[in-house]
Scaffold this active site. Structure first.
Site, PDB file in Angstrom:
ATOM      1  N   GLU A   3       0.809  -1.221   0.000  1.00  0.00           N
ATOM      2  CA  GLU A   3       0.000   0.000   0.000  1.00  0.00           C
ATOM      3  C   GLU A   3       0.842   1.270   0.000  1.00  0.00           C
ATOM      4  O   GLU A   3       0.508   2.245  -0.674  1.00  0.00           O
ATOM      5  CB  GLU A   3      -0.965   0.012   1.188  1.00  0.00           C
ATOM      6  N   HIS A  61     -10.525  -5.726   9.585  1.00  0.00           N
ATOM      7  CA  HIS A  61     -11.342  -5.543   8.384  1.00  0.00           C
ATOM      8  C   HIS A  61     -12.598  -4.744   8.710  1.00  0.00           C
ATOM      9  O   HIS A  61     -13.551  -4.748   7.939  1.00  0.00           O
ATOM     10  CB  HIS A  61     -11.769  -6.897   7.797  1.00  0.00           C
TER      11      HIS A  61
END
Lengths: 324, 370
Positions: A59, A128
């Protein structure tokens, strides 16, 4: 046409790729796979792998690369797979993306969007289900936008892509497939700075955003049965806040409850409460109250309903404000 | 032709600290006199002196900046004494269409693209006029956090490739940066997508007080390139002609669609990390002294004279005029007005949010009006 939120986002992305030849989608598994939430299904086939690009699993690297892409005239729209996966890229976003225009004395911005599926309520594994909007809204130079339904998702995504500065576009993934609603065939860019009154009322205002708008509306239904006229404001822009709409809600109803699923400390709700305290105290009939997540890691999913603000919690808090 | 008092262009004799470190590194000045003279004479006619002039300008900037820091005209300043060859070669081996991604140590690189030196000096004076025009010079703002400029260079190069442009991007960095995650992520991404990017890493053996041995177990940083599937080149960082060749070759490869290159410019940090640093606290300064003979301007002068491309007087003149151009820079810095904070706040967003509007920058009016 009738679309759910994830379909509306996909449609908006297709429209952006169609209308803006400089736009590029990038992220993990977004090509052939269409993204783990299927937001980009079919787009690589339609626009080619130069426009819809799969990245390595890194990322910081690909968010940093998106910054460099802007310098050569591209308009990257980056998908981060899940909320907490953005944390490795925070240095790029905080040290560079948000500061770039300031580093050019206002002359040049980075026209990039970070799409961030976020939030709980989907029975997902650890990391998540986070709601990190506060940290982005606290760091200078980033706009933070959160839609609440299919139409606002499409319209705000178009606006984010056209705004000329980096936008953290947070998608409440719990709302991704929460039914299909009418969305115009050709989407028009929404107003990036505007909160929207989704239901008017005069006794109390519920301020919410993302998946919490639905919760606030559910609470307003219950309160209506008890004779309370409740206004529901969908915040949409986390930074900047729509000061006018918020102060109108405060001064016109005299009671405000803010709902956020993020942890309580230094949250968006705290900022709104402080704003009302500083600028609308004279109109208030009750203290501004908060219904929030807790200052702890998002629990493993068997306990997630304890963390997430619910209709009963919002109703109870609203009653406290109404009876103050 | 070489004057006996002058630094030899050759590399240090066996036993000197550089001999082992520089073994196998690309060199021009370390070659036999006949071949280094032949190399210099094979270059485009203007190039050797252009490289020297660029180095002289970088040196003059650096020396003036240190003086200005001592005088209190600018704040803390990261000197780059000894790195002039890498920087000059990195800029001059590329075209002005190519993108540069400097760190805080290549603060004056943008001046080699035509930016007035007072601009980067204003940066160190804490003045927003220190932000140069990024698009005009195709030089990114100087990058303070280590290694985070590498992905930017990859993105610019990759983006240019996606657009079908033959633009190359070059990112500067140091030995310490190769320990950071974004070095890895950038190298990997660049190689995967075939980005036309050059990672120009100066290995001067020191990251402030941390020696390279505490940074990595790899003795040759260029070896790291193998892990990404790209070429890794080692070059003498004090040899401007070798650095130029290394960057030019990497740029040719990039333009030919052959992807990224990692260049390790090997040398030694001759000066401190910055004006607030005292190297004698952590390293043997005698060791640094042994490297002083490699100082790149002196070496280049000797080589230019040896090749008959310039005489001492001419080179002195180049150095003097570079320094003279900065004599009155302090006055120019002082004469640059500071914009009000409202104007700076207005530069953060394209559409300035209400919270940054002049009337809302501070406390709400009813408070500040008492």
């Amino acid at each position: 046409m009738q679309l759910n939120m994830v379909e509306a986002i996909g449609r908006a992305l297709g429209q952006i790729l169609e209308d803006d030849p400089s736009s590029v989608l990038m992220g993990e598994d977004i090509g052939v796979n269409g993204g783990v939430f299927r937001a980009t299904v079919g787009l690589q086939q339609r626009f080619g792998d130069d426009r819809v690009v799969d990245t390595p699993l890194a990322e910081a690297g690909f968010v940093g690369a998106a910054i460099g892409m802007c310098l050569v005239g591209l308009h990257p729209i980056v998908e981060i797979q899940f909320d907490a996966f953005v944390y490795p890229a925070l240095q790029q976003l905080f040290d560079h993306a948000g500061r770039f225009r300031w580093r050019t004395q206002g002359a040049y911005g980075l026209p990039m969007v970070i799409r961030l599926p976020y939030g709980g309520g989907t029975k997902a594994p650890e990391l998540h289900s986070d709601s990190p909007e506060t940290i982005f809204s606290h760091m200078p130079g980033l706009r933070v936008v959160i839609p609440s339904d299919p139409r606002s998702a499409g319209e705000l995504l178009l606006a984010a892509a056209g705004c000329g500065d980096p936008v953290i576009f947070m998608e409440p993934k719990r709302m991704y497939r929460r039914g299909r609603y009418e969305v115009p065939e050709a989407l028009l860019a929404g107003d990036l700075d505007k909160a929207v009154v989704v239901r008017d009322g005069s006794d109390l205002s519920l301020i919410a955003y993302g998946a919490m708008v639905e919760v606030a509306e559910g609470a307003a239904d219950v309160l209506a049965q008890e004779g309370a006229s409740v206004r529901v404001v969908d915040l949409r822009s986390i930074y900047p806040l729509d000061r006018d709409e918020l102060l109108s809600a405060a001064s016109e109803t005299g009671r405000v409850v803010v709902v956020q699923e993020a942890p309580r400390h230094c949250g968006v709700a705290a900022e709104i409460a402080a704003m009302i305290q500083e600028e609308a105290a004279d109109s208030m009939l009750a203290p501004t109250l908060r219904v929030t997540g807790m200052d702890m890691p998002f629990p493993l999913f068997q306990s997630e309903d304890e963390m997430l603000p619910s209709i009963p919690r919002v109703v109870a808090t609203a009653r406290a404000a109404l009876n103050y | 032709m070489t004057e006996p008092s002058m630094t030899s262009p050759a590399r240090p004799t066996v036993g000197a600290p550089g001999a082992q470190l520089l073994e196998g590194a690309l060199t021009v000045l370390g070659d036999e006199p006949t071949s280094r003279v032949a190399h210099l004479l094979s270059l485009p006619q203007e190039l050797p002196l252009a490289l020297f002039s660029a180095m002289a300008r970088l040196r003059a900037f650096d020396e003036r900046a240190v003086i200005l820091q001592r005088q209190g005209v600018i704040g803390t300043y990261p000197t780059y004494f000894g790195e002039e060859a890498v920087q000059a070669a990195g800029v001059l081996a590329l075209s002005n269409e190519d993108w540069l991604f400097p760190t805080y140590r290549q603060t004056a690189a943008v001046t080699l693209r035509g930016c007035p030196p007072e601009v980067p000096l204003l940066m160190w004076r804490g003045h927003p006029g220190g932000w140069h025009d990024v698009m005009r010079y195709r030089v990114a703002p100087i990058c303070v956090p280590i290694a985070t400029n590498y992905p930017h260079a990859v993105g610019a190069a990759w983006g240019a490739k996606l657009k079908g442009e033959k633009v190359v991007a070059l990112a500067f960095g140091g030995d310490g940066s190769t320990s950071a995650g974004e070095f890895h992520e950038a190298c990997n991404l660049a190689a995967v997508v075939g980005a036309p990017v050059i990672f120009l890493v100066t290995n001067n053996q020191w990251a402030i007080s941390t020696p390279i041995s505490k940074q990595t177990r790899v003795t040759r940083l260029a070896d790291k390139a193998a892990a990404y599937g790209m070429p890794g080149i080692r070059v003498d960082s004090f040899d401007v002609f070798a650095c130029f060749e290394a960057v030019r070759e990497a740029a040719d490869r990039a333009r030919a669609g052959l992807g990224p290159t990692l260049i390790e410019a090997v040398g030694y940090r001759l000066g401190p990390h910055g004006t607030a640093d005292e190297p004698s606290m952590y390293r043997d300064q005698a060791q640094a002294g042994l490297w002083a003979a490699m100082e790149p301007l002196g070496r280049t002068e000797a080589a230019l004279i040896e090749a008959g491309l310039a005489d001492q007087q001419q080179l002195e003149q180049i150095r003097k005029s570079a320094a003279a151009a900065l004599f009155d820079v302090a006055d120019r810095l002082a004469a640059t007005p500071l914009p009000p904070i409202e104007e700076i706040a207005d530069s953060v967003h394209l559409r300035t949010p209400w919270s940054l509007s002049p009337e809302r920058l501070h406390e709400p009016k009813w408070i500040s009006n008492g």
